[in-house]
Design a protein around this motif. Structure first.
Motif, PDB file in Angstrom:
ATOM      1  N   GLN A  17      63.360 -15.473  58.455  1.00 27.70           N
ATOM      2  CA  GLN A  17      64.066 -16.044  57.647  1.00 27.70           C
ATOM      3  C   GLN A  17      63.291 -17.167  56.847  1.00 27.70           C
ATOM      4  O   GLN A  17      63.735 -17.118  55.547  1.00 27.70           O
ATOM      5  CB  GLN A  17      65.232 -17.008  58.190  1.00 27.70           C
TER       6      GLN A  17
ATOM      7  N   ASP B 115      63.197 -17.076  52.579  1.00 26.55           N
ATOM      8  CA  ASP B 115      63.482 -18.246  51.670  1.00 26.55           C
ATOM      9  C   ASP B 115      62.191 -17.999  50.453  1.00 26.55           C
ATOM     10  O   ASP B 115      62.549 -18.381  49.505  1.00 26.55           O
ATOM     11  CB  ASP B 115      63.315 -19.294  52.621  1.00 26.55           C
TER      12      ASP B 115
ATOM     13  N   VAL C 146      62.517 -15.544  47.883  1.00 26.17           N
ATOM     14  CA  VAL C 146      63.740 -15.726  47.001  1.00 26.17           C
ATOM     15  C   VAL C 146      63.051 -17.056  46.183  1.00 26.17           C
ATOM     16  O   VAL C 146      63.108 -16.615  44.909  1.00 26.17           O
ATOM     17  CB  VAL C 146      64.894 -16.334  47.705  1.00 26.17           C
ATOM     18  N   ASN C 147      62.537 -17.852  46.456  1.00 23.61           N
ATOM     19  CA  ASN C 147      62.042 -19.122  45.626  1.00 23.61           C
ATOM     20  C   ASN C 147      61.104 -18.521  44.733  1.00 23.61           C
ATOM     21  O   ASN C 147      61.103 -18.747  43.440  1.00 23.61           O
ATOM     22  CB  ASN C 147      61.586 -20.174  46.318  1.00 23.61           C
TER      23      ASN C 147
ATOM     24  N   LEU D  48      62.740 -16.191  41.725  1.00 20.99           N
ATOM     25  CA  LEU D  48      63.385 -17.235  40.950  1.00 20.99           C
ATOM     26  C   LEU D  48      62.748 -18.143  40.157  1.00 20.99           C
ATOM     27  O   LEU D  48      62.851 -18.533  38.891  1.00 20.99           O
ATOM     28  CB  LEU D  48      64.533 -18.147  41.642  1.00 20.99           C
TER      29      LEU D  48
ATOM     30  N   ARG E 107      71.099 -15.332  55.215  1.00 25.20           N
ATOM     31  CA  ARG E 107      70.466 -15.392  53.969  1.00 25.20           C
ATOM     32  C   ARG E 107      71.045 -14.504  52.691  1.00 25.20           C
ATOM     33  O   ARG E 107      70.473 -14.275  51.727  1.00 25.20           O
ATOM     34  CB  ARG E 107      68.887 -15.146  54.004  1.00 25.20           C
TER      35      ARG E 107
ATOM     36  N   GLN F 205      73.511 -14.470  50.595  1.00 24.12           N
ATOM     37  CA  GLN F 205      73.903 -14.806  49.159  1.00 24.12           C
ATOM     38  C   GLN F 205      72.846 -15.395  48.257  1.00 24.12           C
ATOM     39  O   GLN F 205      72.803 -14.709  47.277  1.00 24.12           O
ATOM     40  CB  GLN F 205      74.718 -15.942  49.450  1.00 24.12           C
ATOM     41  N   SER F 206      71.703 -15.941  48.979  1.00 28.98           N
ATOM     42  CA  SER F 206      70.440 -16.244  48.336  1.00 28.98           C
ATOM     43  C   SER F 206      69.706 -14.942  48.031  1.00 28.98           C
ATOM     44  O   SER F 206      69.068 -14.724  46.840  1.00 28.98           O
ATOM     45  CB  SER F 206      69.761 -17.098  48.993  1.00 28.98           C
ATOM     46  N   LEU F 207      69.674 -14.071  48.658  1.00 29.24           N
ATOM     47  CA  LEU F 207      69.054 -12.809  48.412  1.00 29.24           C
ATOM     48  C   LEU F 207      69.595 -12.291  47.112  1.00 29.24           C
ATOM     49  O   LEU F 207      68.812 -11.516  46.581  1.00 29.24           O
ATOM     50  CB  LEU F 207      68.973 -11.826  49.867  1.00 29.24           C
TER      51      LEU F 207
ATOM     52  N   HIS G 282      71.576 -13.299  45.038  1.00 31.17           N
ATOM     53  CA  HIS G 282      71.295 -14.234  43.666  1.00 31.17           C
ATOM     54  C   HIS G 282      70.044 -13.840  43.201  1.00 31.17           C
ATOM     55  O   HIS G 282      69.741 -13.570  41.816  1.00 31.17           O
ATOM     56  CB  HIS G 282      71.452 -15.706  44.158  1.00 31.17           C
ATOM     57  N   ALA G 283      69.108 -13.641  43.816  1.00 31.74           N
ATOM     58  CA  ALA G 283      67.504 -13.237  43.435  1.00 31.74           C
ATOM     59  C   ALA G 283      67.464 -12.057  42.861  1.00 31.74           C
ATOM     60  O   ALA G 283      66.841 -11.729  41.918  1.00 31.74           O
ATOM     61  CB  ALA G 283      66.397 -13.472  44.580  1.00 31.74           C
TER      62      ALA G 283
ATOM     63  N   TYR H 102      69.279 -11.892  39.455  1.00 30.75           N
ATOM     64  CA  TYR H 102      68.334 -12.533  38.530  1.00 30.75           C
ATOM     65  C   TYR H 102      67.230 -11.513  38.047  1.00 30.75           C
ATOM     66  O   TYR H 102      66.968 -11.428  36.912  1.00 30.75           O
ATOM     67  CB  TYR H 102      67.763 -13.853  39.201  1.00 30.75           C
TER      68      TYR H 102
END
Length: 752
Positions: A91, A95, A98-99, A102, A130, A132-134, A136-137, A140
């Motif tokens: 995880q 993270d 994803v950062n 973005l 994870r 939602q963040s995945l 989202h990335a 994008y």
């Protein structure tokens, strides 16, 4: 090998040139990929490098960052290395990626970061927290600020990967990632457009059925500019196919929330109006393929109806949608079109039937969705190339009552649900349509399906006789269309099927109804049935063979119409003999033999009266038409015939000149309304009451040779059968006695 790998990993750890270090690591990873021993060693010694890889993937030095992310991607891809990651460590890697996607301002790093997400082999338990963040990335990256198509392509692969690992989570957030993909369906860049279409095909299982949130998003985008864009493209010959393909996806996403998008949907439905009739077959084919998306949009309602989750009051609006789907398809099938176009049209309709299959036992749905389309094809007939496959499809449905059936046409598989008796009228209507085209192939196909239907009817007859009325209605419709050949064959097939249900409780009732129908049909077609005496005789004998009423002691009145049919057959036989010097005596003999056996079974006065009312006149006419020289009857090897002839001649000797060998009784005419029977004399012959209303017996003497009836001798064996007819009375005893009808006739004459 293990020691070599260990030494290389130690060297990489101590190298200050990180670019060179990661180049060596990447080389070691690629070399070990196909070597099990080397990969085990790499999995054992490389985990300490993970922290430096995560740190250097965010390096401002693009070369170092690129190599670090590539090495990180390999760690997430190969199962041996993935297994070394703890859930928390995995995880942490997600993270970081994803950062990276973005935040980076480097297109190559963004692309590689998304690539890592598209190739990772992590478990669902790691990905779900994870999700939602995945997403989202990835969303994008789909609409990345670099305008890079390669990043977009990689992002679509990442969506497809997540959809296979965590489908529910991916669907829940479809309104985030789907719009950037479907907008590209109208891109001027063909590569981008094709990518979007392929991606949506792969993701269709996750999208279906679309969530309301996605439908609202699609409606908003369409209202803003996408509808206008499609309209413009439809008028460009180079872009018609692309536009109509995009239309299919949009209508699918939109129609789930149809009640709130009525105006927009109406605008959308006008777009393919012109492409269905376009002069370019490719445009027509693309239109029908896209039209299947409209069919797919019906799936939620189909499922709910199948599971009885929607009230029947909603059926009307559902049927309206089905009719809408079928309008352009029936239009194409009814016109002369390119065969490829019509084949695609048939395939699109089959897509609908595949979806509706669980509901086809609902008569309204069956009639509208299945029947109305087949009606177009069947009314054209065998000249249409798709006629045979359509008949086979219908036949498959009819067969489903008898056996588990699956139809596969052009790759579309339909698993039929066995039909129920409430759709029998539909089957008969379709068979009637097949017969309606005067063509040998139509008749052959119609009979094939009808025979199969009768096998299904056999199953229903064992349960109840509720299907009999539908059969008579069908036969009546064929009769009204003056297709006598079809009637004869259909009746023959119908009666044949009853042999599988001997002694069925509804059988006699059915046979009576069939006889009544045939009697009505014969009234308007005497000439035809005379010419087809053999076929009519087969029907008659089959009906007689099935009339097992006497085993149940129900008496003649339970088969009154069967006797009337036999009577009509005897009259037609006389007409056939008069017009044909060599009639089909075999079938006549069979009827006479059955009648002789039948009369031997009767036991009540009422039955005797009925028998003489119905049978006596036509039987006498037949016997007189089949008369033979006396010496042939006197010398007949069957003793009842010879004895009956001698006794008859003796009883009439006082009223006529001495008979020569050329003399013969040519004609008997017997007319009677109702014969009253009051008692039996001491010899157990019937005594007829004096209250007879009207009766007449004429015995006319003719010379056979003088009238030119040389062919009378051909009927010797037929008279032999006639002379066996007997009347039996049961006076409370089980013994039965033969009585000759000519003696009863003579007695009636004396009572006149």
């Amino acid at each position: 090998m293990a020691e070599t790998v260990r030494l290389q990993i130690e060297e990489i750890k101590t190298m200050t040139d990180r670019s060179h270090a990661y180049s060596l690591l990447l080389h070691l990873q690629s070399q070990s990929a196909n070597d099990v021993s080397a990969m085990e060693s790499l999995a054992l010694f490389s985990p300490p490098l993970l922290a430096s890889l995560l740190r250097d993937s965010n390096s401002p030095n693009e070369e170092i960052a690129v190599l670090a992310v590539k090495c990180l991607g390999f760690n997430l891809y190969h199962p041996s290395l993935v297994a070394t990651l703890s859930e928390e460590g995995a995880q942490s890697v997600l993270d970081s990626l994803v950062n990276l996607v973005l935040a980076t301002r480097m297109k190559a790093i963004c692309n590689l970061g998304v690539w890592c997400l598209s190739v990772q082999q992590l478990s669902a338990s790691v990905l779900k927290p994870r999700a939602q963040s995945l997403i989202h990335a990835i969303a994008y990256a789909l609409d990345n600020p670099f305008g890079s198509l390669s990043v977009t392509l990689e992002a679509t692969q990442a969506v497809i990967k997540l959809a296979s690992q965590i489908p529910i989570c991916t669907k829940d957030m479809s309104d985030m990632w789907a719009p950037p993909i479907y907008k590209r369906l109208l891109s001027t860049d063909k590569t981008e457009c094709d990518m979007a279409d392929r991606s949506l095909v792969k993701l269709s299982s996750v999208i279906s059925p679309p969530y309301i949130t996605l439908s609202k998003e699609a409606a908003s985008d369409l209202n803003q500019n996408l509808v206008v864009c499609m309209r413009d493209m439809i008028h460009d010959n180079q872009k018609k196919v692309q536009a109509i393909k995009a239309w299919g996806w949009f209508i699918y996403l939109l129609i789930v929330d149809a009640s709130k998008n009525t105006s927009l949907i109406n605008k959308m439905l006008k777009i393919p109006e012109s492409t269905f009739t376009d002069s370019d077959p490719q445009v027509q084919i693309a239109t029908m393929v896209s039209w299947r998306h409209l069919i797919d949009a019906l799936q939620p309602q189909i499922t709910n109806f199948t599971n009885n989750l929607i009230p029947e009051t909603m059926l009307h609006s559902f049927l309206k949608k089905i009719k809408l789907v079928l309008v352009p398809l029936k239009g194409i099938m009814s016109k002369k079109c390119n065969l490829a176009v019509q084949s695609c049209c048939l395939r699109t309709w089959l897509h609908l039937i595949h979806k509706l299959c669980p509901l086809l036992n609902r008569p309204l749905i069956l009639e509208i969705a299945f029947g109305s389309f087949l009606e177009v094809i069947f009314s054209i007939g065998p000249d249409m190339p798709l006629w045979a496959s359509s008949v086979d499809l219908f036949h498959g449905f009819v067969l489903s009552k008898i056996e588990k059936r699956e139809s596969n046409i052009d790759g579309c598989i339909i698993n039929w649900v066995p039909w129920e008796v409430n759709v029998l009228d539909f089957h008969l209507k379709m068979i009637g349509l097949i017969f309606s085209v005067q063509n040998p192939k139509s008749k052959e196909a119609g009979l094939k399906v009808f025979r199969t239907l009768l096998q299904g009817i056999q199953i229903e007859l064992k349960r109840s006789g509720s299907c009999v009325g539908s059969i008579f209605k069908f036969l009546r419709e064929v009769s009204e269309s003056k297709r006598c050949d079809d009637i004869s064959w259909l009746c023959l097939e119908f009666v044949s099927c009853l042999k599988a249900n001997p002694n069925d409780s509804s059988e006699i009732q059915f046979l009576e109804g069939l006889c009544e129908f045939l009697l009505g049909d014969i009234d308007g077609n005497n000439v035809y049935f005379t010419e087809k005496l053999s076929c009519f005789g087969e029907i008659t004998t089959m009906i007689m063979d099935n009339a097992t009423v006497f085993e149940h002691s129900k008496g003649l009145f339970s088969i009154k119409n069967i006797l009337r049919l036999v009577s009509r057959f005897l009259r037609l036989s006389v007409a056939a003999m008069n017009s044909n010097p060599q009639p089909e005596l075999g079938i006549i003999n069979r009827v006479i033999a059955w009648l002789a056996n039948l009369i031997g079974e009767i036991s009540s006065m009422q039955d005797i009266i009925l028998l003489f009312e119905v049978i006596a006149d036509p039987l006498t006419q037949l016997m007189s038409s089949c008369s033979i020289p006396d010496h042939e009857a006197l010398e007949h090897p069957h003793s009842p015939i010879s004895k009956a002839t001698a006794e008859f001649l003796k009883s009439n000797k006082s009223r006529s000149d001495k008979f020569s060998e050329d003399d013969t009784f040519e004609k008997f005419d017997f007319y009677s309304e109702r014969i009253g029977v009051s008692e039996m004399n001491e010899n157990r012959f019937v005594n007829v009451s004096t209250g007879l209303k009207r009766k007449k017996l004429k015995i006319t003497k003719y010379v056979a040779k003088a009238e030119g009836h040389d062919t009378c001798k051909n009927y010797g064996h037929l008279v032999g059968s006639c002379s066996k007819i007997r009347v039996v009375l049961d006076n409370g005893k089980e013994g039965r006695e033969m009585r000759r009808p000519e003696l009863i006739l003579e007695m009636l004459k004396r009572k006149r």
